[in-house]
Design a protein around this motif. Structure first.
Motif, PDB file in Angstrom:
ATOM      1  N   ARG A  73       0.775  -1.158   0.044  1.00  0.00           N
ATOM      2  CA  ARG A  73      -0.119   0.070   0.095  1.00  0.00           C
ATOM      3  C   ARG A  73       0.946   1.130  -0.008  1.00  0.00           C
ATOM      4  N   LYS A  74       0.254   2.226  -0.604  1.00  0.00           N
ATOM      5  CA  LYS A  74       0.999   3.615  -0.500  1.00  0.00           C
ATOM      6  C   LYS A  74       0.811   4.288   0.704  1.00  0.00           C
ATOM      7  N   VAL A  75       1.771   4.886   1.264  1.00  0.00           N
ATOM      8  CA  VAL A  75       1.535   5.641   2.305  1.00  0.00           C
ATOM      9  C   VAL A  75       2.273   6.807   2.366  1.00  0.00           C
ATOM     10  N   TYR A  76       1.680   8.153   3.104  1.00  0.00           N
ATOM     11  CA  TYR A  76       2.227   9.497   2.954  1.00  0.00           C
ATOM     12  C   TYR A  76       3.018   9.391   4.361  1.00  0.00           C
ATOM     13  N   ILE A  77       4.248   9.855   4.612  1.00  0.00           N
ATOM     14  CA  ILE A  77       4.958  10.084   5.688  1.00  0.00           C
ATOM     15  C   ILE A  77       5.170  11.788   5.778  1.00  0.00           C
ATOM     16  N   ILE A  78       4.644  12.152   6.965  1.00  0.00           N
ATOM     17  CA  ILE A  78       4.500  13.787   7.230  1.00  0.00           C
ATOM     18  C   ILE A  78       5.079  14.006   8.370  1.00  0.00           C
ATOM     19  N   ASP A  79       5.914  14.938   8.708  1.00  0.00           N
ATOM     20  CA  ASP A  79       6.383  15.419   9.898  1.00  0.00           C
ATOM     21  C   ASP A  79       5.273  16.832  10.123  1.00  0.00           C
ATOM     22  N   TRP A  80       4.971  16.873  11.608  1.00  0.00           N
ATOM     23  CA  TRP A  80       3.743  17.907  11.691  1.00  0.00           C
ATOM     24  C   TRP A  80       4.191  18.437  12.995  1.00  0.00           C
ATOM     25  N   VAL A  81       3.948  19.660  13.107  1.00  0.00           N
ATOM     26  CA  VAL A  81       4.125  20.550  14.356  1.00  0.00           C
ATOM     27  C   VAL A  81       2.667  21.020  14.878  1.00  0.00           C
ATOM     28  N   THR A  82       2.181  20.212  16.200  1.00  0.00           N
ATOM     29  CA  THR A  82       0.985  20.647  16.682  1.00  0.00           C
ATOM     30  C   THR A  82       0.593  21.843  16.942  1.00  0.00           C
ATOM     31  N   ARG A  83      -0.551  22.263  17.474  1.00  0.00           N
ATOM     32  CA  ARG A  83      -0.907  23.673  17.983  1.00  0.00           C
ATOM     33  C   ARG A  83      -0.279  23.705  19.282  1.00  0.00           C
ATOM     34  N   HIS A  84       0.283  22.578  19.935  1.00  0.00           N
ATOM     35  CA  HIS A  84       1.363  22.887  21.276  1.00  0.00           C
ATOM     36  C   HIS A  84       2.497  22.909  20.990  1.00  0.00           C
ATOM     37  N   GLY A  85       3.098  22.777  19.824  1.00  0.00           N
ATOM     38  CA  GLY A  85       4.592  22.868  19.463  1.00  0.00           C
ATOM     39  C   GLY A  85       5.053  21.590  19.390  1.00  0.00           C
TER      40      GLY A  85
END
Length: 103
Positions: A73-85
């Motif tokens: 299966r194809k997957v996206y890998i994403i680094d995210w900064v939440t609203r709390h940092g």
């Protein structure tokens, strides 16, 4: 001079997040491959994938690691900064948009 050489040697050893993800997830897709998969309906556009993450976690995408193949299966890998940092990494099913893991 020794400090400069040591610093250069150390910088060579540092591996980028995309290189780590590529080793972990196997093959990555080029922009053309991703576009073709999106046109065929095999994956959802990244913009659609990001909306529910933004609504649930707030914040924004820090870094798009890539689109990879995982167990057929194809997957996206994403680094995210939440609203709390907080920095988190999402693995998301690229076809359904379902979050597979958060780390």
């Amino acid at each position: 001079m020794k400090r400069i050489l040591a610093s250069l040697a150390l910088s060579v050893l540092v591996v980028s997040p995309s290189a780590l993800a590529q080793g972990q997830w196997g093959s990555s897709f080029s922009a053309d491959d991703a576009r073709t998969a999106r046109e065929r309906g095999e994956i959802r556009p990244l913009k659609e994938i990001l909306r529910p993450i933004s609504a649930q976690y707030g914040g924004n995408m820090r870094y798009f690691v890539g689109l990879f193949e995982e167990n057929g299966r194809k997957v996206y890998i994403i680094d995210w900064v939440t609203r709390h940092g907080e920095l988190v990494q999402f693995t998301i099913n690229a076809k359904t948009g379902q979050i597979i893991s958060v780390s």
